[in-house]
Design an enzyme around this catalytic site. Structure first.
Site, PDB file in Angstrom:
ATOM      1  N   ASP A  72       0.821  -1.220   0.000  1.00  0.00           N
ATOM      2  CA  ASP A  72       0.000   0.000   0.000  1.00  0.00           C
ATOM      3  C   ASP A  72       0.854   1.268   0.000  1.00  0.00           C
ATOM      4  O   ASP A  72       0.434   2.297  -0.513  1.00  0.00           O
ATOM      5  CB  ASP A  72      -0.950   0.021   1.199  1.00  0.00           C
ATOM      6  CG  ASP A  72      -2.250  -0.718   0.889  1.00  0.00           C
ATOM      7  OD1 ASP A  72      -2.715  -0.637  -0.268  1.00  0.00           O
ATOM      8  OD2 ASP A  72      -2.796  -1.388   1.787  1.00  0.00           O
ATOM      9  N   LYS A 188     -27.785  -4.454  -0.815  1.00  0.00           N
ATOM     10  CA  LYS A 188     -28.047  -4.860   0.563  1.00  0.00           C
ATOM     11  C   LYS A 188     -27.141  -4.111   1.550  1.00  0.00           C
ATOM     12  O   LYS A 188     -25.910  -4.140   1.415  1.00  0.00           O
ATOM     13  CB  LYS A 188     -27.820  -6.374   0.705  1.00  0.00           C
ATOM     14  CG  LYS A 188     -28.890  -7.191  -0.023  1.00  0.00           C
ATOM     15  CD  LYS A 188     -30.236  -6.890   0.596  1.00  0.00           C
ATOM     16  CE  LYS A 188     -31.348  -7.778   0.121  1.00  0.00           C
ATOM     17  NZ  LYS A 188     -32.650  -7.320   0.660  1.00  0.00           N
ATOM     18  N   CYS A 382      17.043  -6.156 -10.960  1.00  0.00           N
ATOM     19  CA  CYS A 382      17.643  -6.847  -9.816  1.00  0.00           C
ATOM     20  C   CYS A 382      17.994  -8.289 -10.188  1.00  0.00           C
ATOM     21  O   CYS A 382      18.928  -8.479 -10.960  1.00  0.00           O
ATOM     22  CB  CYS A 382      16.749  -6.739  -8.591  1.00  0.00           C
ATOM     23  SG  CYS A 382      17.713  -6.848  -7.068  1.00  0.00           S
ATOM     24  N   HIS A 508      15.793  -1.084  -8.243  1.00  0.00           N
ATOM     25  CA  HIS A 508      14.382  -1.258  -8.603  1.00  0.00           C
ATOM     26  C   HIS A 508      13.774   0.078  -9.065  1.00  0.00           C
ATOM     27  O   HIS A 508      13.272   0.834  -8.225  1.00  0.00           O
ATOM     28  CB  HIS A 508      13.587  -1.754  -7.392  1.00  0.00           C
ATOM     29  CG  HIS A 508      13.918  -3.138  -6.977  1.00  0.00           C
ATOM     30  ND1 HIS A 508      13.136  -4.212  -7.299  1.00  0.00           N
ATOM     31  CD2 HIS A 508      14.959  -3.618  -6.253  1.00  0.00           C
ATOM     32  CE1 HIS A 508      13.673  -5.314  -6.787  1.00  0.00           C
ATOM     33  NE2 HIS A 508      14.781  -4.975  -6.150  1.00  0.00           N
ATOM     34  N   GLU A 510      11.057   0.583 -10.500  1.00  0.00           N
ATOM     35  CA  GLU A 510       9.591   0.586 -10.368  1.00  0.00           C
ATOM     36  C   GLU A 510       9.102   1.280  -9.100  1.00  0.00           C
ATOM     37  O   GLU A 510       8.011   1.840  -9.078  1.00  0.00           O
ATOM     38  CB  GLU A 510       9.042  -0.843 -10.446  1.00  0.00           C
ATOM     39  CG  GLU A 510       9.339  -1.768  -9.272  1.00  0.00           C
ATOM     40  CD  GLU A 510      10.689  -2.486  -9.347  1.00  0.00           C
ATOM     41  OE1 GLU A 510      11.578  -2.012 -10.077  1.00  0.00           O
ATOM     42  OE2 GLU A 510      10.853  -3.519  -8.654  1.00  0.00           O
TER      43      GLU A 510
HETATM   44  N1  GLN Z   1      18.200 -12.479  -5.038  1.00  0.00           N
HETATM   45  C1  GLN Z   1      18.983 -11.416  -5.586  1.00  0.00           C
HETATM   46  C2  GLN Z   1      19.852 -10.757  -4.545  1.00  0.00           C
HETATM   47  O1  GLN Z   1      19.579 -10.868  -3.363  1.00  0.00           O
HETATM   48  C3  GLN Z   1      18.092 -10.379  -6.274  1.00  0.00           C
HETATM   49  C4  GLN Z   1      17.167  -9.693  -5.332  1.00  0.00           C
HETATM   50  C5  GLN Z   1      16.028  -8.977  -6.050  1.00  0.00           C
HETATM   51  O2  GLN Z   1      15.739  -9.273  -7.195  1.00  0.00           O
HETATM   52  N2  GLN Z   1      15.372  -8.069  -5.349  1.00  0.00           N
HETATM   53  O3  GLN Z   1      20.809 -10.123  -4.873  1.00  0.00           O
END
Ligand code: GLN
Length: 535
Positions: A72, A188, A382, A508, A510
């Site tokens: 969230d 309802k 990642c 990441h 995203e």
């Molecule tokens: N498992 C991998 C690491 O720990 C990638 C982790 C992930 O994709 N967030 O480096």
């Protein structure tokens, strides 16, 4: 203005979208010029969701300060653009841990430590702490779970106490469900009445009821709910079905949720609401001019919440480019040489997802190879980036046994290695390389072109890294490292310059994509997918 505290509780069933309502309200208040933050209280006993399997609880979202949090918080950031932190997500486990540590330390001076007041005080402190930063005029706190659950009692009790002590600086919104019985041809209200009763039994009278419903609420339904639940019918808000969650703020504006909240909190409704950018986004989202299909290769594809931030980042990027991004979820565990043609047919972009462990890894590596050899736009995130490195080592450098030591601890070619500072760590929770780190981009790289700057900051969650001993060999063979941590020199981005769009990111992207600021890497990737389709 004193800080105002708004609570969002839920009843009847889970998955009604409390997080979206809380985020939408935050957006509306922000659009009126207020400073707002969102908080989530989770009644489970895990200290944080970092150790939870995504099948249990969906994606683990990561904040700038490296907190592993409930998904969230991702909605909050995507809707408001306001960064969250560890303080924005608190679990029962975290509360109890702190209280027990204080008890061991002798801080309670011999008192019997109890749920009320010690646990509830700790909960209240965590809520008020956000207001006490002085940074926000509104703190919107969502209580996870459903009213009546045993584990959420202390949280509702804390809300009761705060409502009493804060008076007009506090209001409670209860989100509920109004089922439509086709056989009776009726909406309802009884489940809502019961759910509000459950809340009242715990001493909390909601100020506003938001009703999830598949049919419009008639005037008489609103009046009935108002009558049974002690409120004016204009405090009964309709939350109908929408085609995208991003329409919810506009619906809530039309239903005057923000106006009712401001009235309850004794805040004059004077300033204009400016949602022009939001409306422009929703318009573009709903009126695409093009379409692409991208593959998301991962091992949790049965549960799309597991990749929530990625799928939302595609929505943001697609809207910016007026392109509908159809995401095809591809189960890496069942991807093999025999079926890859069929499974990836027609895709104009391939994203290999983050993840942990062995399951599905070979399918991910195979998908990278497919994208690399066919010059299909590729984004590895990642573990997806690590797979790209392993694939290149195996199929270009010729190291057949190359792997990440996460999967093959004894490989002779550990092209992905454990980070030095991780080697002494044995605890699993909260111990990865987490949160925002700076990254310096090489000026002649695709990443630099996409970001338009050579200094970026992105969020991480991993234990393993590119093994720099192999760097020269990779560079010579055509895979370049184009992003480095300026302090440690860790490789954060790899690219293949001879490929039209091949990027692996150790971080990441995203997590930082929002409605108002779609992430450049996703925009670049979708743009490349559109170009690939055209060619
Ligand atoms: N498992 C991998 C690491 O720990 C990638 C982790 C992930 O994709 N967030 O480096």
């Amino acid at each position: 203005m004193t800080t105002k505290y708004i609570f969002v509780t839920g009843g009847v069933t889970s998955s009604l979208g409390k997080g979206i309502i809380a985020a939408s309200l935050a957006r509306l208040l922000k659009a009126r010029g207020f400073k707002v933050t969102n908080q989530k209280l989770d009644p489970y006993i895990n200290i944080d969701p970092g150790t939870l399997n995504p099948y249990e609880h969906g994606e683990c979202y990561v904040t700038e300060d490296g907190a592993e949090t409930d998904l969230d918080l991702g909605h909050y950031e995507r809707f408001t653009g306001v960064p969250t932190s560890q303080a924005n997500n608190v679990t029962t486990g975290r509360i109890y841990k702190h209280v027990i540590e204080k008890e061991r330390h002798g801080d309670y001076l011999g008192a019997t430590v109890q749920v009320i007041p010690h646990i509830t005080n700790e909960i209240k402190d965590r809520i008020l702490a956000l207001g006490n930063t002085g940074k926000y005029e509104f703190v919107i706190t969502e209580i996870g779970g459903t009213v009546g659950d045993i584990e959420s009692y202390p949280f509702v009790e804390a809300v009761r106490q705060l409502k009493w002590s804060l008076g007009r600086d506090c209001c409670v919104i209860h989100l509920t469900y109004i089922p439509y019985l086709a056989a009776a041809g009726e909406l309802k209200t009884k489940p809502t009445q019961h759910s509000v009763k459950a809340l009242q039994q715990q001493g909390v009278q909601p100020d506003i009821i938001v009703c999830r419903t598949e049919k419009p609420l008639t005037r008489s339904v609103r009046e009935k709910i108002g009558l049974f639940c002690n409120m004016q019918s204009d405090c009964v808000i309709e939350d109908g079905d929408v085609t995208t969650i991003y329409e919810v703020p506009l619906k809530m504006r039309d239903e005057k949720l923000d106006v009712q909240v401001l009235r309850k909190l004794d805040v004059p409704v004077t300033n204009e609401i400016d949602l022009s950018k939001w409306e422009a986004f929703v318009y573009k989202l709903n009126n695409p001019e093009k379409e692409v299909s991208v593959g998301l290769v991962g091992k949790y594809v049965e549960l799309q919440d597991a990749y929530k931030s990625i799928s939302e980042a595609f929505v943001h990027a697609g809207a910016q480019l007026r392109c509908k991004v159809k995401v095809r979820y591809i189960h890496s565990e069942y991807l093999n040489e025999e079926n890859i043609e069929e499974k990836l047919a027609g895709l104009t972009g391939i994203l290999v997802a983050p993840g942990f462990g062995t399951r599905g890894i070979e399918g991910k590596i195979l998908a990278v190879r497919y994208a690399r050899e066919r010059k299909i736009p590729f984004l590895g995130i990642c573990l997806g980036m690590q797979c790209a490195v392993v694939e290149f080592a195996r199929n270009v450098l010729g190291y057949e046994d190359a792997h990440s030591v996460e999967i093959a601890p004894t490989t002779d070619h550990p092209v992905i290695n454990m980070m030095e500072e991780q080697k002494a760590i044995s605890n699993m929770g909260g111990t990865m390389r987490l949160g925002a780190y700076p990254c310096r981009l090489e000026k002649d790289s695709l990443a630099y072109k996409i970001y338009g700057t050579d200094e970026i900051s992105e969020r991480h969650r991993h234990r393993y890294e590119f093994n720099s001993q192999y760097l020269e060999e990779f560079q010579k063979a055509g895979m370049k490292a184009t992003g480095f941590n300026p302090n440690t020199n860790l490789v954060e981005i790899v690219e293949i310059p001879s490929h039209p769009f091949f990027i692996g990111a150790q971080f990441h992207p995203e997590y930082k994509s929002t409605v108002i600021h779609p992430h450049p890497l996703f925009v670049g990737f979708v743009d490349a997918a559109m170009k690939y389709k055209k060619s």
